[in-house]
Design an enzyme around this catalytic site. Sequence first.
Site, mmCIF file in Angstrom:
data_model
loop_
_atom_site.group_PDB
_atom_site.id
_atom_site.type_symbol
_atom_site.label_atom_id
_atom_site.label_comp_id
_atom_site.label_asym_id
_atom_site.label_seq_id
_atom_site.Cartn_x
_atom_site.Cartn_y
_atom_site.Cartn_z
ATOM 1 N N SER A 131 17.766 6.779 -7.292
ATOM 2 C CA SER A 131 16.224 7.161 -7.672
ATOM 3 C C SER A 131 16.240 7.870 -7.105
ATOM 4 O O SER A 131 15.902 8.995 -7.150
ATOM 5 C CB SER A 131 15.112 6.160 -7.466
ATOM 6 O OG SER A 131 14.833 5.675 -5.843
ATOM 7 N N ASP A 358 3.566 6.345 -2.384
ATOM 8 C CA ASP A 358 5.307 6.116 -2.011
ATOM 9 C C ASP A 358 5.149 7.330 -1.114
ATOM 10 O O ASP A 358 4.922 8.476 -1.601
ATOM 11 C CB ASP A 358 6.382 7.183 -3.943
ATOM 12 C CG ASP A 358 7.345 7.483 -3.812
ATOM 13 O OD1 ASP A 358 7.987 6.947 -2.723
ATOM 14 O OD2 ASP A 358 7.668 7.154 -4.696
ATOM 15 N N HIS A 361 10.292 9.379 -2.274
ATOM 16 C CA HIS A 361 10.303 10.052 -3.315
ATOM 17 C C HIS A 361 9.862 11.438 -2.515
ATOM 18 O O HIS A 361 9.244 11.806 -2.136
ATOM 19 C CB HIS A 361 10.637 9.733 -4.958
ATOM 20 C CG HIS A 361 11.460 8.220 -5.126
ATOM 21 N ND1 HIS A 361 10.809 7.069 -4.201
ATOM 22 C CD2 HIS A 361 11.938 7.978 -5.452
ATOM 23 C CE1 HIS A 361 11.360 5.595 -5.230
ATOM 24 N NE2 HIS A 361 12.543 6.763 -6.005
#
Length: 379
Positions: A131, A358, A361
């Site tokens: 990802s 998060d 990312h």
Amino acid sequence: MTKTKLQLIFLFSIFIVFLCFSLGKSSDFELEDDSWLNDEDDEVNMVQSQQNSRSRCDFSVGKWVYDQSYPLYDSSCPYLSTAVTCQKNGRPDSDYEKWRWKPNSCSIPRFDALKFLGKMRRKRIMLVGDSIMRNQWESLVCLVQGVVPTGRKRVTYNGPSMAFHAMDFETSIEFSWAPLLVELNKGAEKKRILHLDLIEENAKYWRGVDVLVFDSAHWWTHSDQSSSWDYYMEGHSLYTNMNPMVAYQKGLTTWAKWVDLNLDPRKTRVIFRSMSPRHNRENGWRCYNQKQPLAYFSHQHVPEPLLVLQGVLRKMRFPVYLQDITTMSAFRRDGHPSVYRRAMGQEERQHPRDFSSDCSHWCLPGVPDSWNEILSALL
């Protein structure tokens, strides 16, 4: 001997000396064979040290500098996923968008969408991985899409792959989902089996691509609770436990053998991007409310997966370029979505610490844009 003959001999001697000098000089400055590129497009040699065109600029060593002319696009880019559009998701600051990576020994040309598409005319570039590689793909598509007219661009899907097409350039910028590179399949009783020596089900999507950019690290380092498989398999042997770095080395070796056997360096360029750093300590709160890059590291740490990767690449016959983004990105704990990974809406009155954070990312625009500026310079 006549005067005319003496003059001819003298002129011929000068010609021979000049010819030898020219040949000797050209061999000193012979470029690597990037025959699939036009000479004028090989910007890497233009931006690095002029003393020796064989040398490679070390893009990984440098510093982040604040640059008001950044970002190169904004969060209205239609190809961004909700999780990384931090401005739309309520992040109150925006300075994280304005930092530019500056290597110590050279410069990175500012990303030029038309020039990039020109270099990629009638070619396919594919980013393969997890990802975070999807994060980088979205960045690259947003960097180029603004110069492509609305009716001349589209996205198509093929199994685990998706492709942005710039139709006037006959160029596709693709992403293929393969976070472990090797195959992860369902076995008996729906048990998930990671086949350390099988890759073709993923690799069939990579054939015929002109530029391949790989990454694979994060999924290999997941803890037992968050692991994506129940067993390892190698040949006919099944394993419930294995040192993660041993498994990683075996999986990368399978990938390396596939590249060596199936790809032609005269037709395909292969780049392996090093692991993107996490800032996940303290349950993910190390990146919350961070607004500037780190100024320095108290100690330099080389992640074990990077050492394993370097060892595998050294044994390959195929010339793979290692794009090391690990250290440069480690400075950027301010660049993650943190709690701003979705539009909060009615939840805004809750304390931010009630949201999961998060710190793996990256917000876009943001850090992956610099990875892609380096990628463009490499090509």
